[in-house]
Every structure is written in C-alpha cells, then in structure tokens.
Scaffold this active site. Structure first.
Site, PDB file in Angstrom:
ATOM      1  N   ASN A 138      -1.461   5.959  10.960  1.00  0.00           N
ATOM      2  CA  ASN A 138      -2.334   5.208  10.465  1.00  0.00           C
ATOM      3  C   ASN A 138      -2.472   6.139   9.295  1.00  0.00           C
ATOM      4  N   ALA A 151       7.064  -4.735   5.151  1.00  0.00           N
ATOM      5  CA  ALA A 151       7.082  -5.432   6.622  1.00  0.00           C
ATOM      6  C   ALA A 151       5.656  -6.596   6.206  1.00  0.00           C
ATOM      7  N   GLU A 152       5.823  -8.016   7.397  1.00  0.00           N
ATOM      8  CA  GLU A 152       4.249  -7.935   7.614  1.00  0.00           C
ATOM      9  C   GLU A 152       3.257  -6.653   8.226  1.00  0.00           C
ATOM     10  N   THR A 180       6.190   3.050  12.991  1.00  0.00           N
ATOM     11  CA  THR A 180       4.898   3.326  13.039  1.00  0.00           C
ATOM     12  C   THR A 180       4.346   4.042  14.528  1.00  0.00           C
ATOM     13  N   ASP A 181       3.479   4.271  15.010  1.00  0.00           N
ATOM     14  CA  ASP A 181       3.347   4.220  16.143  1.00  0.00           C
ATOM     15  C   ASP A 181       2.544   3.564  16.965  1.00  0.00           C
ATOM     16  N   GLU A 182       2.543   2.659  16.959  1.00  0.00           N
ATOM     17  CA  GLU A 182       2.208   1.196  17.783  1.00  0.00           C
ATOM     18  C   GLU A 182       3.230   0.937  18.745  1.00  0.00           C
ATOM     19  N   ARG A 201      -7.577   6.492  16.406  1.00  0.00           N
ATOM     20  CA  ARG A 201      -6.789   6.370  15.918  1.00  0.00           C
ATOM     21  C   ARG A 201      -6.367   7.836  14.921  1.00  0.00           C
ATOM     22  N   ASP A 217      10.276  -6.653  -3.943  1.00  0.00           N
ATOM     23  CA  ASP A 217       9.248  -7.044  -2.943  1.00  0.00           C
ATOM     24  C   ASP A 217       9.446  -8.416  -2.963  1.00  0.00           C
ATOM     25  N   LYS A 259       7.936  -4.299  15.137  1.00  0.00           N
ATOM     26  CA  LYS A 259       8.129  -3.568  14.653  1.00  0.00           C
ATOM     27  C   LYS A 259       9.397  -2.548  15.809  1.00  0.00           C
ATOM     28  N   PHE A 261       1.105  -1.078  -0.730  1.00  0.00           N
ATOM     29  CA  PHE A 261       0.215  -0.065   0.170  1.00  0.00           C
ATOM     30  C   PHE A 261       0.555   1.353  -0.109  1.00  0.00           C
ATOM     31  N   ILE A 262       1.696   1.347   0.946  1.00  0.00           N
ATOM     32  CA  ILE A 262       2.147   2.848   1.012  1.00  0.00           C
ATOM     33  C   ILE A 262       3.502   2.398   0.274  1.00  0.00           C
ATOM     34  N   LYS A 296      -7.777  -3.900   6.122  1.00  0.00           N
ATOM     35  CA  LYS A 296      -7.753  -2.856   7.068  1.00  0.00           C
ATOM     36  C   LYS A 296      -9.272  -1.958   7.304  1.00  0.00           C
TER      37      LYS A 296
HETATM   38  P1  NAD Z   1       1.199  -3.426   2.913  1.00  0.00           P
HETATM   39  O1  NAD Z   1       1.076  -4.693   3.834  1.00  0.00           O
HETATM   40  O2  NAD Z   1       0.716  -2.947   2.334  1.00  0.00           O
HETATM   41  O3  NAD Z   1       2.922  -3.633   2.687  1.00  0.00           O
HETATM   42  C1  NAD Z   1       3.992  -4.227   3.047  1.00  0.00           C
HETATM   43  C2  NAD Z   1       4.502  -4.804   1.756  1.00  0.00           C
HETATM   44  O4  NAD Z   1       6.141  -5.650   2.318  1.00  0.00           O
HETATM   45  C3  NAD Z   1       4.192  -6.021   0.506  1.00  0.00           C
HETATM   46  O5  NAD Z   1       4.498  -5.656  -0.600  1.00  0.00           O
HETATM   47  C4  NAD Z   1       4.416  -7.360   0.898  1.00  0.00           C
HETATM   48  O6  NAD Z   1       4.530  -8.170  -0.361  1.00  0.00           O
HETATM   49  C5  NAD Z   1       6.059  -6.933   0.823  1.00  0.00           C
HETATM   50  N1  NAD Z   1       6.599  -7.764   2.285  1.00  0.00           N
HETATM   51  C6  NAD Z   1       6.015  -8.505   2.790  1.00  0.00           C
HETATM   52  N2  NAD Z   1       7.157  -9.502   3.037  1.00  0.00           N
HETATM   53  C7  NAD Z   1       8.653  -9.379   2.786  1.00  0.00           C
HETATM   54  C8  NAD Z   1       9.484 -10.135   2.347  1.00  0.00           C
HETATM   55  N3  NAD Z   1       9.977 -11.153   3.135  1.00  0.00           N
HETATM   56  N4  NAD Z   1      10.441  -9.473   1.617  1.00  0.00           N
HETATM   57  C9  NAD Z   1      10.005  -8.395   0.830  1.00  0.00           C
HETATM   58  N5  NAD Z   1       9.186  -7.817   0.956  1.00  0.00           N
HETATM   59  C10 NAD Z   1       8.298  -8.237   1.817  1.00  0.00           C
HETATM   60  O7  NAD Z   1       2.135  -2.573   4.174  1.00  0.00           O
HETATM   61  P2  NAD Z   1       1.683  -0.903   3.692  1.00  0.00           P
HETATM   62  O8  NAD Z   1       0.894  -0.138   4.577  1.00  0.00           O
HETATM   63  O9  NAD Z   1       2.489  -0.235   3.102  1.00  0.00           O
HETATM   64  O10 NAD Z   1       2.836  -0.735   4.956  1.00  0.00           O
HETATM   65  C11 NAD Z   1       4.465  -0.199   4.468  1.00  0.00           C
HETATM   66  C12 NAD Z   1       5.094  -0.443   6.239  1.00  0.00           C
HETATM   67  O11 NAD Z   1       4.720   1.454   6.912  1.00  0.00           O
HETATM   68  C13 NAD Z   1       5.149  -1.335   6.879  1.00  0.00           C
HETATM   69  O12 NAD Z   1       6.707  -1.331   7.654  1.00  0.00           O
HETATM   70  C14 NAD Z   1       4.463  -0.872   8.070  1.00  0.00           C
HETATM   71  O13 NAD Z   1       5.200  -1.319   9.037  1.00  0.00           O
HETATM   72  C15 NAD Z   1       4.570   0.541   8.324  1.00  0.00           C
HETATM   73  N6  NAD Z   1       3.735   1.272   8.611  1.00  0.00           N
HETATM   74  C16 NAD Z   1       2.216   1.481   7.788  1.00  0.00           C
HETATM   75  C17 NAD Z   1       0.907   2.080   8.546  1.00  0.00           C
HETATM   76  C18 NAD Z   1      -0.358   2.172   8.055  1.00  0.00           C
HETATM   77  O14 NAD Z   1      -0.819   1.960   8.288  1.00  0.00           O
HETATM   78  N7  NAD Z   1      -0.514   0.692   6.882  1.00  0.00           N
HETATM   79  C19 NAD Z   1       0.765   3.485   9.299  1.00  0.00           C
HETATM   80  C20 NAD Z   1       3.173   3.397  10.036  1.00  0.00           C
HETATM   81  C21 NAD Z   1       3.474   2.280   9.640  1.00  0.00           C
HETATM   82  O1  TDX Z   2     -12.318  -5.212  10.282  1.00  0.00           O
HETATM   83  C1  TDX Z   2     -12.100  -4.160  11.456  1.00  0.00           C
HETATM   84  N1  TDX Z   2     -13.075  -3.888  12.167  1.00  0.00           N
HETATM   85  C2  TDX Z   2     -12.648  -2.725  13.523  1.00  0.00           C
HETATM   86  O2  TDX Z   2     -13.511  -2.561  14.248  1.00  0.00           O
HETATM   87  C3  TDX Z   2     -10.985  -3.682  11.077  1.00  0.00           C
HETATM   88  C4  TDX Z   2      -9.594  -4.700  10.488  1.00  0.00           C
HETATM   89  C5  TDX Z   2     -10.305  -2.709  12.400  1.00  0.00           C
HETATM   90  N2  TDX Z   2     -11.423  -2.826  13.231  1.00  0.00           N
HETATM   91  C6  TDX Z   2     -10.558  -1.842  14.073  1.00  0.00           C
HETATM   92  C7  TDX Z   2      -9.561  -1.917  14.862  1.00  0.00           C
HETATM   93  C8  TDX Z   2      -8.224  -1.118  14.837  1.00  0.00           C
HETATM   94  O3  TDX Z   2      -8.773   0.116  15.858  1.00  0.00           O
HETATM   95  O4  TDX Z   2     -10.098  -0.078  13.443  1.00  0.00           O
HETATM   96  C9  TDX Z   2      -9.403  -0.082  13.501  1.00  0.00           C
HETATM   97  C10 TDX Z   2      -8.112   0.069  12.693  1.00  0.00           C
HETATM   98  O5  TDX Z   2      -7.853  -1.013  12.745  1.00  0.00           O
HETATM   99  P1  TDX Z   2      -6.652  -2.156  10.990  1.00  0.00           P
HETATM  100  O6  TDX Z   2      -6.875  -0.555   9.789  1.00  0.00           O
HETATM  101  O7  TDX Z   2      -6.130  -2.923  10.858  1.00  0.00           O
HETATM  102  O8  TDX Z   2      -5.169  -0.805  11.851  1.00  0.00           O
HETATM  103  P2  TDX Z   2      -4.298  -0.438  12.915  1.00  0.00           P
HETATM  104  O9  TDX Z   2      -4.469  -2.052  13.720  1.00  0.00           O
HETATM  105  O10 TDX Z   2      -4.149   0.441  13.513  1.00  0.00           O
HETATM  106  O11 TDX Z   2      -3.102  -0.748  12.272  1.00  0.00           O
HETATM  107  C11 TDX Z   2      -2.513   0.055  11.281  1.00  0.00           C
HETATM  108  O12 TDX Z   2      -1.877   1.245  11.299  1.00  0.00           O
HETATM  109  C12 TDX Z   2      -0.427   1.868  12.737  1.00  0.00           C
HETATM  110  C13 TDX Z   2      -1.915  -0.765  10.043  1.00  0.00           C
HETATM  111  O13 TDX Z   2      -2.382  -2.018   9.919  1.00  0.00           O
HETATM  112  C14 TDX Z   2      -0.378  -0.900  11.296  1.00  0.00           C
HETATM  113  O14 TDX Z   2       0.155  -1.435   9.628  1.00  0.00           O
HETATM  114  C15 TDX Z   2       0.520   0.392  10.857  1.00  0.00           C
HETATM  115  O15 TDX Z   2       1.328   0.951  11.337  1.00  0.00           O
END
Ligand code: NAD
Ligand code: TDX
Length: 337
Positions: free
Chosen positions: A180, A83-84, A125-127, A215, A33, A155, A11-12, A190
């Site tokens: 988030n 990341a996962e 992440t802020d988590e 969030r 990737d 993380k 995604f990001i 998500k």
């Molecule tokens: P995402 O799950 O959408 O994408 C993760 C990507 O990493 C995928 O393309 C996947 O194929 C790849 N990947 C996973 N395991 C791998 C491995 N072993 N080797 C190579 N590639 C691998 O994640 P996202 O939401 O885009 O998040 C990206 C980064 O930002 C992460 O590090 C996450 O912790 C951080 N982050 C996410 C959020 C959020 O709200 N989504 C917020 C803050 C920080």
């Molecule tokens: O079906 C749902 N119902 C629900 O109530 C899902 C998937 C989530 N939720 C709640 C859980 C959380 O309080 O919504 C909030 C947001 O959930 P997620 O979208 O799973 O995000 P969160 O757990 O906050 O984590 C996200 O932000 C920080 C990203 O997935 C992380 O990768 C990032 O680090």
C-alpha cells in the site's frame, strides 16, 4: 531515454513523473492516460509546459489507439501504471477492472512486441498473493498467487500475461509487486486521504469491520525510487517485491491520524466490513534491497506527517475532486493543443 508512462495522471504515476523529470531532466516522458474519475491533470500542472513532457489522452483497452501512439512515439521503455485500482469499486462493478487491467495490459504487451520488443515494466500489487494469517511468513517473489477480489484477480491475470510475453516472445519485461502506497495526490477514496480530508471537513471517518486488518505502508516516493532501480538495473524477466516493512492495523493508522490532527476517537464510525476483506498483507523486500540496493528513505511516522501536511496545504486540490470540478481541467487547458 524516452519513457511512455500509462496512468500518469493517477496517484503513483504522477508522483513517478515528478520524480523522474526531477532526477533525469533530459529524458522525455509521454503520459498516456484515459482520465477516468481517478485521472487528474492538476497533479501535473507544474510540468505541463515542460518541453520534455507530453500528455496523450487514450484508452489502453483500445488496441488501435494504443498501437498508433506506441508506433509513433517509439519509446525506449513502457512503464505501465494504468489500472482500475480501488477494491471497493471492483466489488460494485468488476467489468471495468477486467477491461482495463486485463485487456488493457494485453494491448500494451502486443503493441510492445509488434514495435520491436520494447522494454516493459509492469506495476503490480501485493494483493495478488491473497490474505495472510497473523503468523504467516511475509509475501515474497515465490509466494503462490491467490487473489480474492475482482481487483486483485484482474491484476494477477495481467501479471501472468506479462510473464507469458517474456517466456513466449522474449519481451524484455520486469514486474514489481508493491504494498500500500500513501502520500501526495492520492485520490480521496482510499483510506489515508479519505480520513485526512474528512477530518479537515469535520466529517466522521468510516472504519470497516473491526479495524484490525493489516496493510504494509510505503511512502510513494520510495516506490518511485524502487521502479527507477528496476528500470536501470533490474534483471529482465524478473519480479521484485517492494514493501515498507511497516505493518499497521487500520485502527493504528486511524489513531495516528487522529493524534496528529488533534481529534478524538468520537470521529470514528465503525461501518459494515468490505466483502471478502483480506486480513493482512506484508511484503519481504529482501530481493530488491540485496540485488539492486534499494533503501526506502521515509519511515511511516515521517511519511504520514508529511502527507497530512500536504492535504492541509492543498485543500483546493482535493476539494475540486470532491466537487467534481477537477474533471474540467483537461477541457480548459488542453482542448486547443
Ligand atoms: P489511480 O487509480 O490513482 O490511477 C490510475 C490511473 O490510470 C488514472 O490516472 C486513470 O485515469 C488511468 N486509467 C484507468 N483506466 C485507464 C484506461 N483504460 N486507459 C488509460 N488510462 C487509464 O491508481 P494508483 O493508486 O496510482 O495505482 C497505479 C498502479 O499501481 C496500478 O496499476 C495499481 O494496481 C498499482 N498499485 C497501487 C498501489 C496503491 O497503494 N495505490 C499499491 C501497489 C500497486
Ligand atoms: O473507508 C475506508 N475504511 C476502511 O476501513 C476505506 C476506503 C478503507 N478501509 C480499509 C480497507 C483496507 O483494509 O483500509 C484498508 C486500506 O484500504 P484502501 O485504501 O482501499 O486500500 P487497499 O484495499 O488495501 O488497496 C490498496 O493497496 C493495494 C490500493 O487501493 C490498491 O490499488 C493496491 O493494489
């Protein structure tokens, strides 16, 4: 400049690649990737033939493979997104999180060190800061770490390794801890994309617990512009907190989506709460705003409307994810390259 992006099919990462190639079309990008369930090359379909873009399928947990790519590509900087990333999956199966998020980050750091101390930006992440009470001060760069899920613990561990490589080996690192994100290309597991796509399909939307968890939401393009500033002007060794200054309860988000999509609250299904569900996250972005001049452009209201519009206009994209068909994209488009 040549950037090696890890996790660029997620995604990001894919939003960042689009952002970067649009703003700096002369730069080169290598996207490393593994294409796990979360990696989708359809996110990058429009630039896959760009001469300055290259995709390499590899696992960051494989140190030989990682080092081979980095030593051959010789990037000027590594921007580490891979990341996962889904908390619920880390509760069901934590092992992959330890492997990718900790071991994978370690392999990249080692390889960056062995190939001439390559500039390294780590996306976090802020988590990692844990859970806030309703009246607690916002997270900032000095908040002690207190991760509470296997995801956030992995993380946090990777953040510590990145800082250790700065102090011990002078690796030129920076770290960002972001709140988030939401926007186009977010995997529909998500909260926001799950709820939007379920409503389009006339399915119920599962709200965890009492729906009052908070969030701090940031439109994904504003995350990219923050990373851009850190790469160009950030101080080596420093951490920057990035947030949307936009705290919302999950209930507020749910009602906003229902309102924009003209649906009623009967679509909500209250379900069992997430285990160890963090109550509140919120970021104080003063440092990056003051020191690097970062200004987020899209407020929550505009961002959520744009996001809903995007999922309505790109049904094909998320329907292929829900059916599993997206996983054939690599085989069909890259196998002979
Ligand atoms: P995402 O799950 O959408 O994408 C993760 C990507 O990493 C995928 O393309 C996947 O194929 C790849 N990947 C996973 N395991 C791998 C491995 N072993 N080797 C190579 N590639 C691998 O994640 P996202 O939401 O885009 O998040 C990206 C980064 O930002 C992460 O590090 C996450 O912790 C951080 N982050 C996410 C959020 C959020 O709200 N989504 C917020 C803050 C920080
Ligand atoms: O079906 C749902 N119902 C629900 O109530 C899902 C998937 C989530 N939720 C709640 C859980 C959380 O309080 O919504 C909030 C947001 O959930 P997620 O979208 O799973 O995000 P969160 O757990 O906050 O984590 C996200 O932000 C920080 C990203 O997935 C992380 O990768 C990032 O680090």
């Amino acid at each position: 400049m040549k950037l090696l992006i890890t996790g660029g099919a997620g995604f990001i990462g894919s939003n960042f690649i689009h952002y970067w190639l649009k703003k700096y079309p002369e730069d080169k990008i290598v996207n490393l990737d593994l294409l796990t369930y979360a990696g989708n090359l359809e996110n990058l379909k429009d630039i896959q033939d760009n001469q300055n873009y290259k995709f390499t399928k590899a696992d960051i947990a494989d140190k030989v493979e990682v080092n081979k790519i980095i030593s051959e590509e010789k990037p000027d900087a590594i921007v580490h997104f891979a990341a996962e990333s889904h908390v619920d999956r880390s509760i069901l199966g934590p092992e992959e999180f330890v492997r990718t998020n900790i071991l994978g980050t370690f392999n990249l750091l080692e390889s960056a060190r062995q190939n001439g101390n390559i500039r390294f930006h780590h996306i976090s992440t802020d988590e990692v800061f844990g859970s806030l009470g309703p009246n607690d001060a916002l997270f900032n760069e000095t908040t002690p770490y207190d991760p509470r899920s296997p995801y956030s613990a992995s993380k946090a561990s990777s953040d510590h390794l990145v800082r250790a490589y700065f102090h011990t080996f002078n690796l030129p690192i920076t770290i960002s801890n972001c709140s988030n994100n939401f926007g186009p290309y977010q995997f529909p597991e998500k909260l926001i994309p799950l709820f939007i796509t379920n409503l389009i399909e006339d399915k119920k939307i599962p709200l965890y617990g009492d729906g009052m968890n908070v969030r701090d939401w940031l439109y994904v393009e504003d995350h990219s512009s923050a990373i851009d500033l850190i790469l160009k002007k950030g101080k080596i060794g420093e951490t920057y907190c990035i947030g949307g200054n936009s705290e919302k309860t999950n209930k507020e988000i749910t009602y906003k989506i229902l309102e924009i999509m003209s649906r009623g609250e009967e679509m909500i299904e209250f379900v069992e709460d997430r285990k160890g569900h963090d109550r509140r996250y919120a970021i104080d972005s003063t440092k990056i705003q003051r020191e690097l001049g970062w200004i987020p452009k899209t407020n929550f209201e505009d961002g959520i409307k744009k996001t809903i519009e995007w999922y309505k206009e790109n049904e094909d994209w998320w329907k292929k994810i829900k059916s599993g068909e997206y996983q054939n994209y690599y085989k069909n488009n890259y196998k002979n390259r």
